[in-house]
Motif scaffolding. Sequence first.
Motif, PDB file in Angstrom:
ATOM      1  N   THR A  44       0.827  -1.206   0.000  1.00  0.00           N
ATOM      2  CA  THR A  44       0.000   0.000   0.000  1.00  0.00           C
ATOM      3  C   THR A  44       0.859   1.253   0.000  1.00  0.00           C
ATOM      4  OG1 THR A  44      -1.769  -1.153   1.153  1.00  0.00           O
ATOM      5  CG2 THR A  44      -1.797   1.256   1.271  1.00  0.00           C
ATOM      6  N   ASN A  45       1.856   1.280   0.864  1.00  0.00           N
ATOM      7  CA  ASN A  45       2.724   2.446   0.946  1.00  0.00           C
ATOM      8  C   ASN A  45       3.604   2.584  -0.284  1.00  0.00           C
ATOM      9  OD1 ASN A  45       2.583   3.970   3.695  1.00  0.00           O
ATOM     10  ND2 ASN A  45       2.202   1.824   4.132  1.00  0.00           N
ATOM     11  N   LEU A  46       3.976   1.461  -0.908  1.00  0.00           N
ATOM     12  CA  LEU A  46       4.773   1.523  -2.139  1.00  0.00           C
ATOM     13  C   LEU A  46       3.974   2.195  -3.248  1.00  0.00           C
ATOM     14  CD1 LEU A  46       7.384   0.876  -3.627  1.00  0.00           C
ATOM     15  CD2 LEU A  46       6.462  -1.388  -4.121  1.00  0.00           C
ATOM     16  N   GLY A  47       2.678   1.917  -3.322  1.00  0.00           N
ATOM     17  CA  GLY A  47       1.838   2.582  -4.325  1.00  0.00           C
ATOM     18  C   GLY A  47       1.808   4.089  -4.118  1.00  0.00           C
ATOM     19  N   ASP A  48       1.665   4.505  -2.874  1.00  0.00           N
ATOM     20  CA  ASP A  48       1.681   5.938  -2.566  1.00  0.00           C
ATOM     21  C   ASP A  48       3.034   6.551  -2.899  1.00  0.00           C
ATOM     22  OD1 ASP A  48      -0.921   5.658  -1.627  1.00  0.00           O
ATOM     23  OD2 ASP A  48      -0.323   5.600   0.490  1.00  0.00           O
ATOM     24  N   PHE A  49       4.104   5.855  -2.526  1.00  0.00           N
ATOM     25  CA  PHE A  49       5.458   6.359  -2.796  1.00  0.00           C
ATOM     26  C   PHE A  49       5.704   6.467  -4.293  1.00  0.00           C
ATOM     27  CE2 PHE A  49      10.105   5.458  -3.298  1.00  0.00           C
ATOM     28  CZ  PHE A  49      10.556   6.682  -2.833  1.00  0.00           C
ATOM     29  N   LYS A  50       5.242   5.491  -5.059  1.00  0.00           N
ATOM     30  CA  LYS A  50       5.417   5.521  -6.510  1.00  0.00           C
ATOM     31  C   LYS A  50       4.714   6.742  -7.106  1.00  0.00           C
ATOM     32  CE  LYS A  50       4.863   2.656 -10.663  1.00  0.00           C
ATOM     33  NZ  LYS A  50       5.418   3.681 -11.462  1.00  0.00           N
ATOM     34  N   ARG A  51       3.515   7.050  -6.639  1.00  0.00           N
ATOM     35  CA  ARG A  51       2.803   8.233  -7.126  1.00  0.00           C
ATOM     36  C   ARG A  51       3.569   9.522  -6.777  1.00  0.00           C
ATOM     37  NH1 ARG A  51      -1.388   4.813  -6.081  1.00  0.00           N
ATOM     38  NH2 ARG A  51      -1.671   5.397  -3.905  1.00  0.00           N
ATOM     39  N   GLU A  52       4.098   9.589  -5.552  1.00  0.00           N
ATOM     40  CA  GLU A  52       4.879  10.765  -5.144  1.00  0.00           C
ATOM     41  C   GLU A  52       6.130  10.899  -6.022  1.00  0.00           C
ATOM     42  OE1 GLU A  52       5.840  11.100  -0.940  1.00  0.00           O
ATOM     43  OE2 GLU A  52       4.115   9.831  -0.495  1.00  0.00           O
ATOM     44  N   ALA A  53       6.823   9.795  -6.244  1.00  0.00           N
ATOM     45  CA  ALA A  53       8.054   9.806  -7.030  1.00  0.00           C
ATOM     46  C   ALA A  53       7.748  10.194  -8.474  1.00  0.00           C
ATOM     47  CB  ALA A  53       8.744   8.456  -6.965  1.00  0.00           C
ATOM     48  N   ASP A  54       6.703   9.625  -9.049  1.00  0.00           N
ATOM     49  CA  ASP A  54       6.331   9.954 -10.429  1.00  0.00           C
ATOM     50  C   ASP A  54       6.030  11.445 -10.565  1.00  0.00           C
ATOM     51  OD1 ASP A  54       6.683   7.342 -11.260  1.00  0.00           O
ATOM     52  OD2 ASP A  54       4.525   6.857 -11.240  1.00  0.00           O
ATOM     53  N   ALA A  55       5.328  11.995  -9.598  1.00  0.00           N
ATOM     54  CA  ALA A  55       5.000  13.424  -9.638  1.00  0.00           C
ATOM     55  C   ALA A  55       6.272  14.273  -9.544  1.00  0.00           C
ATOM     56  CB  ALA A  55       4.038  13.786  -8.515  1.00  0.00           C
ATOM     57  N   ALA A  56       7.191  13.879  -8.675  1.00  0.00           N
ATOM     58  CA  ALA A  56       8.443  14.637  -8.517  1.00  0.00           C
ATOM     59  C   ALA A  56       9.310  14.515  -9.767  1.00  0.00           C
ATOM     60  CB  ALA A  56       9.211  14.131  -7.290  1.00  0.00           C
ATOM     61  N   LEU A  57       9.327  13.336 -10.370  1.00  0.00           N
ATOM     62  CA  LEU A  57      10.147  13.136 -11.578  1.00  0.00           C
ATOM     63  C   LEU A  57       9.538  13.821 -12.802  1.00  0.00           C
ATOM     64  CD1 LEU A  57      11.114   9.410 -11.008  1.00  0.00           C
ATOM     65  CD2 LEU A  57      12.661  11.387 -10.929  1.00  0.00           C
ATOM     66  N   ALA A  58       8.237  14.058 -12.781  1.00  0.00           N
ATOM     67  CA  ALA A  58       7.579  14.706 -13.909  1.00  0.00           C
ATOM     68  C   ALA A  58       7.907  16.191 -13.978  1.00  0.00           C
ATOM     69  CB  ALA A  58       6.065  14.513 -13.820  1.00  0.00           C
ATOM     70  N   ILE A  59       8.312  16.752 -12.857  1.00  0.00           N
ATOM     71  CA  ILE A  59       8.676  18.171 -12.813  1.00  0.00           C
ATOM     72  C   ILE A  59      10.066  18.313 -13.430  1.00  0.00           C
ATOM     73  CG2 ILE A  59       9.180  20.137 -11.315  1.00  0.00           C
ATOM     74  CD1 ILE A  59       7.229  18.876  -9.282  1.00  0.00           C
ATOM     75  N   ALA A  60      10.189  19.229 -14.359  1.00  0.00           N
ATOM     76  CA  ALA A  60      11.480  19.439 -15.030  1.00  0.00           C
ATOM     77  C   ALA A  60      12.525  19.874 -14.007  1.00  0.00           C
ATOM     78  CB  ALA A  60      11.343  20.485 -16.118  1.00  0.00           C
ATOM     79  N   PRO A  61      13.733  19.333 -14.113  1.00  0.00           N
ATOM     80  CA  PRO A  61      14.790  19.711 -13.138  1.00  0.00           C
ATOM     81  C   PRO A  61      15.231  21.133 -13.291  1.00  0.00           C
ATOM     82  CG  PRO A  61      15.676  18.188 -14.787  1.00  0.00           C
ATOM     83  CD  PRO A  61      14.217  18.382 -15.068  1.00  0.00           C
TER      84      PRO A  61
END
Length: 104
Positions: free
Chosen positions: A87-104
Motif C-alpha cells: 500500500t505504501n509503495l503505491g503511494d510512494f510511486k505516485r509521489e516519485a512519479d510526480a516529482a520526476l515529472a517536474i522538469a529539473p
Amino acid sequence: MALALAEATAPVAPPPALQFSFWRMAAFKSRAKQLGCGAGSLDGELEAIRKQLAKRHGKEAFAWPKTPSSANQGEGDCYVALMVYRTNLGDFKREADAALAIAP
C-alpha cells in the motif's frame, strides 16, 4: 562554459517529504526481510524507483539508510507486513512519479 555544464549535471535537492517517504519505505522493506516474508517483487519495484530518484537527486539523497534491527519488536505477520509495504509503495510511486515529472 564549464561552469554551466557543471550546474546542469549537479543533482537537484529532493523534496523533503519524498525523501522521508523513501526512508519509510526502507523501513517497510527491512521489516519484511526480517520477518522472512517473500517481498522480492515489491523490493524490485522499490529499487527501480530508488534508482530513478538517485539519478535525478544524487546517490546520497536516496542511499539505503541503516535500519535498526526489529528483534525487540516481537513476531509479525507477513500478510500484514506485505500489505502495508504494498500500500505504501503505491503511494510512494505516485509521489516519485510526480516529482520526476517536474522538469529539473
